[in-house]
Scaffold this active site. Structure first.
Site, PDB file in Angstrom:
ATOM      1  N   HIS A 302      25.604   2.613  13.419  1.00  0.00           N
ATOM      2  CA  HIS A 302      24.511   1.640  13.476  1.00  0.00           C
ATOM      3  C   HIS A 302      23.367   2.147  14.329  1.00  0.00           C
ATOM      4  CE1 HIS A 302      25.454  -0.196  17.471  1.00  0.00           C
ATOM      5  NE2 HIS A 302      26.713  -0.113  17.125  1.00  0.00           N
ATOM      6  N   ASP A 314      26.896   4.130  21.895  1.00  0.00           N
ATOM      7  CA  ASP A 314      26.881   2.923  21.062  1.00  0.00           C
ATOM      8  C   ASP A 314      25.484   2.624  20.548  1.00  0.00           C
ATOM      9  OD1 ASP A 314      27.833  -0.578  21.604  1.00  0.00           O
ATOM     10  OD2 ASP A 314      27.720   0.620  19.773  1.00  0.00           O
ATOM     11  N   GLU A 348      23.672  -4.034  13.718  1.00  0.00           N
ATOM     12  CA  GLU A 348      25.104  -4.298  13.845  1.00  0.00           C
ATOM     13  C   GLU A 348      25.383  -5.177  15.057  1.00  0.00           C
ATOM     14  OE1 GLU A 348      27.122  -3.125  16.425  1.00  0.00           O
ATOM     15  OE2 GLU A 348      29.107  -3.606  15.615  1.00  0.00           O
ATOM     16  N   ASP A 376      31.825   4.067  15.103  1.00  0.00           N
ATOM     17  CA  ASP A 376      31.216   3.137  16.054  1.00  0.00           C
ATOM     18  C   ASP A 376      32.137   2.921  17.239  1.00  0.00           C
ATOM     19  OD1 ASP A 376      30.071  -0.357  16.037  1.00  0.00           O
ATOM     20  OD2 ASP A 376      29.468   1.370  17.247  1.00  0.00           O
ATOM     21  N   HIS A 448      27.553  -1.257  26.243  1.00  0.00           N
ATOM     22  CA  HIS A 448      26.596  -2.347  26.419  1.00  0.00           C
ATOM     23  C   HIS A 448      26.049  -2.441  27.848  1.00  0.00           C
ATOM     24  CE1 HIS A 448      28.225  -4.894  22.765  1.00  0.00           C
ATOM     25  NE2 HIS A 448      27.877  -3.676  22.431  1.00  0.00           N
TER      26      HIS A 448
END
Lengths: 481, 481
Positions: A302, A314, A348, A376, A448
């Site tokens: 993504h 990520d 995503e 991913d 994240h």
């Protein structure tokens, strides 16, 4: 063969490729997205090679002349954080298209996708407030899709460790307070992804559940087993009240202080807001199959990322590996029998609109999909692949596992495909949805957060991953499913 | 069970251990080597458990209450670089003894070892000198055991890629010059250790070979596939001329400049010197076997490190994992049938005097050794074990591989034991010399450089490695070989 390499070989001084490789990498540093010296003339496979020889050629190509790492350096360094709807996400679309065109795929095109546009805003503050309004500022970040606080939001805090526990609290214990969801990862689980799965409902649904009980906000322990000061963002289901993540150190501190002073208050200030949807794109690159061009194998990652860092693991790694997987096959001299598609899926992280649109168009166009692979899970050292497939298909692929043993990527089992490729199941229903598995012990430390940066990626691990994916695609294209 | 955890459980607020674990880690940060709250009372295994249940208990203990990471934080942060003969090496001996005593092993003792004492000195400089004496300073470091330059040493440079190439050069091309050994790692090899094996002769023997031809010094490309500015030290065979490593970027630059200006000169300045041998120690901790106390299983790492950083992955991780392996077995409630020894070997890096002395004493005392395990490949995510053993013994251990599959550590094959345990082969000849294998893609990026620091170690990867070693020891102790 690189120009400098030819000179050096003529001078009889070189025994192996890497000096030229170093020179190429220097060039890449100076002009990250510039055209490279002409790629080596692909050895047209005049005589068929065995599968193990084919894989060896693919891995050699990746380790000696791989381009994933330099592409990732550009994506993370020159573009960086690229949340859906942001200007950088558009830059990423343009980068993806240019990179695939540079790799000379047969066809490169965009698929239009409307995406949500949430912005964090500049003010993002959390403070534990005690006696005499003396406070301790703690690292927080808004969860994706949260509403803002509309100024300073100060309230008491009630800590819970499950939705059941919340349900069993009397109204008076919850109403007008922050609900603090503090169930940690189960550290005893070997796979961090399993621990994530066991805890992430708090991030996804905590605010919704707390709002039902009249809370004013949700504070969620970050989704990681690391103990540090990096809050982990991530999507939440839209709720009437704001949701924010606390770093694990902040969560531990709040929990301790709450025990000593149950009447303490927390003050949250978030300026995040959801703006109107924006037009964006999936980026698709194709190499047309020579024998069964109507049978499609998809490989993707993504393109969007969260906004706290560079989206390195990520999912920049998945994007560059997907492009590289196709490039490697050609550079190693192979012409795929089936059509290969590298797809950079948009959105995503907070909507899956890209994956959904890709699947919708595939069904609308009545395409035949053999398999879809998604990377991913970061660009760490390869382990293998996880398949969503029936038993016969799984058995077919597991029989190839010994071919991956020399590359330490032979852990091929039933497992999870991926968020972006998931929607294909209902429509064109490929025989297998395949998730590329790399080692994940480090992944949730940075997932994240502001720590998801290029320096966390190791070149060899990344290129080995792309090669593993290329190898699987080689076999899928050759044998079908 | 940790005190805070008991309180929290009593209050009915906790569903899992980690909050207490976080608290323990906080304590560990404040007082790194202080005594911890009383360890949980070992559950005495009243009924025997299956092997897979036993391994599960060991891994739980490591993941929830492991002490490797905090021990390593102290060793690397409070002690750091600890080359044989240095004051810090002595501090490390004292730390090792104290840590084993804290873990309440049955017996903790030192084995005296005379070790070489080489010091780097403060001046360490390398410069490429061109026209008009304009120079470019490049990162260099002396190789371990090198002589100093006795001031500035300036000479021309001849580049070679093999000892054969050097042999074929005329005297005039070498005499009075630096020989620049620039054969890189073969990047196509999947295992970086194999690439290291293929290139390291240049570091070990380059100066000796160059001296034979009348060179004034040896410059060696650093032993890594990374392209950066960190020179990699490491031991060299003593020679009459100095030996220094160039960072790979510096080596590439020197090589390029040499092609443009073959007459350029290099100026090296090293103050390193070999002092008289010093007295040092292996540190040994024992848990006496309950059934076959005369049969010994050794597990170890090397306590000394190179002097450019903290010796985190090389080999702090091996040391803490070896101590932890014994501690885990007891904490998980097991009483080993055979005697277990955790050994922190001194002087692996430049002499192997510790391993040699350990083996000599074992033979002198007519000990019976079942197996020896060494962890000297870093503290990265586990892969498995490599055995030096006859076919029957290997087959026995390979049969246990499925027990390690849930922990991704089931790659059990023929392989290499380790430098420290190697000398046991000639004397007491254990049935197996076993090298703990973790993923090695990152290892040679930092090996012997200023970058081998605590932050490169991941807690879960480290504790999973210690648990893997404990699990193998559990099986070796239970079944013998």
């Amino acid at each position: 063969m690189r120009t400098s390499l030819s000179i050096l070989l003529a001078a009889g001084l070189l025994l192996a490729a890497p000096a030229g490789h170093a020179q190429v990498r220097k060039k890449a540093k100076a002009k990250p997205a510039a055209a490279r010296p002409a790629t080596p003339t692909p050895e047209v496979a005049s005589a068929p090679v065995s599968d193990s020889v084919a894989l060896r050629k693919i891995f050699n190509e990746a380790l000696l002349r791989g381009e994933s790492y330099d592409n990732l350096r550009y994506l993370t360094g020159n573009i960086g954080a690229r949340l859906s709807g942001s200007p950088q996400a558009q830059l990423a679309v343009e980068w993806g298209k240019a990179t695939m065109e540079k790799a000379k795929f047969d066809r490169v095109y965009l698929q239009e996708v409307m995406v949500p546009h949430w912005v964090r805003g500049s003010k993002e503050r959390g403070e534990i407030v005690g006696n005499k309004d003396k406070g301790v500022k703690v690292p927080v970040c808004a969860l994706g899709g949260s509403v803002g606080t509309g100024g300073k939001l100060k309230a008491g805090v009630v800590e819970v460790h499950s939705f059941d526990e919340l349900k069993n609290l009397p109204d008076a214990a919850v109403k007008g307070k922050f609900v603090f969801f503090n169930r940690p990862f189960d550290d005893a689980l070997i796979e961090p992804g399993a621990a994530y799965g066991g805890a992430v409902e708090q991030r996804a649904l905590g605010a919704v559940e707390a709002a039902k009980r009249g809370a004013v906000g949700a504070l969620v322990r970050s989704m990681t087993s690391a103990r540090d000061d990096n809050p982990h963002t991530g999507t939440m289901r839209p709720a009437a009240i704001p949701g924010a993540a606390l770093s694990t150190n902040a969560a531990d501190r709040l929990s301790l202080l709450l025990k000593a002073s149950p009447e303490l208050q927390f003050e949250l200030e978030l300026e995040c807001i959801t703006l109107p949807d924006e037009k964006s794109y999936n980026v698709v690159g194709e190499i047309r199959g020579s024998k069964y061009p109507n049978e499609i194998i998809t490989v993707g990652g993504h393109l969007d990322s969260w906004d706290l860092a560079q989206g390195a693991h990520d999912d920049g790694t998945g994007c560059v590996q997907s492009i590289e997987a196709l490039r490697l096959l050609r550079a190693a001299g192979f012409k795929p029998e089936r059509t290969l598609r590298a797809v950079l899926f948009m959105n995503e992280e907070n909507g899956n609109r890209g994956g959904t649109e890709y699947a919708r168009l595939a069904a609308e166009n009545k395409e035949t999909h053999v398999a879809a692979i998604e990377s991913d899970g970061g660009g760490f050292t390869p382990r293998g692949f996880g398949l969503e497939a029936d038993a016969a298909t799984l058995a077919k692929v597991v029989k190839w596992a010994p071919l991956f043993k020399p590359y330490n990527a032979d852990d091929i089992t039933a497992g999870h495909g991926g968020t972006d490729i998931g929607p294909l199941k209902e429509g064109v229903h490929p025989k297998a949805l395949i998730g590329y598995k790399c080692d994940s012990q480090r992944y949730f430390d940075i997932h994240h957060t502001a720590a998801d940066t290029f320096d966390k990626v190791n070149r060899r691990e990344l290129e080995l991953g792309g090669a593993s994916m290329a190898a699987l695609i080689y076999l899928l294209s050759k044998y079908g499913l």
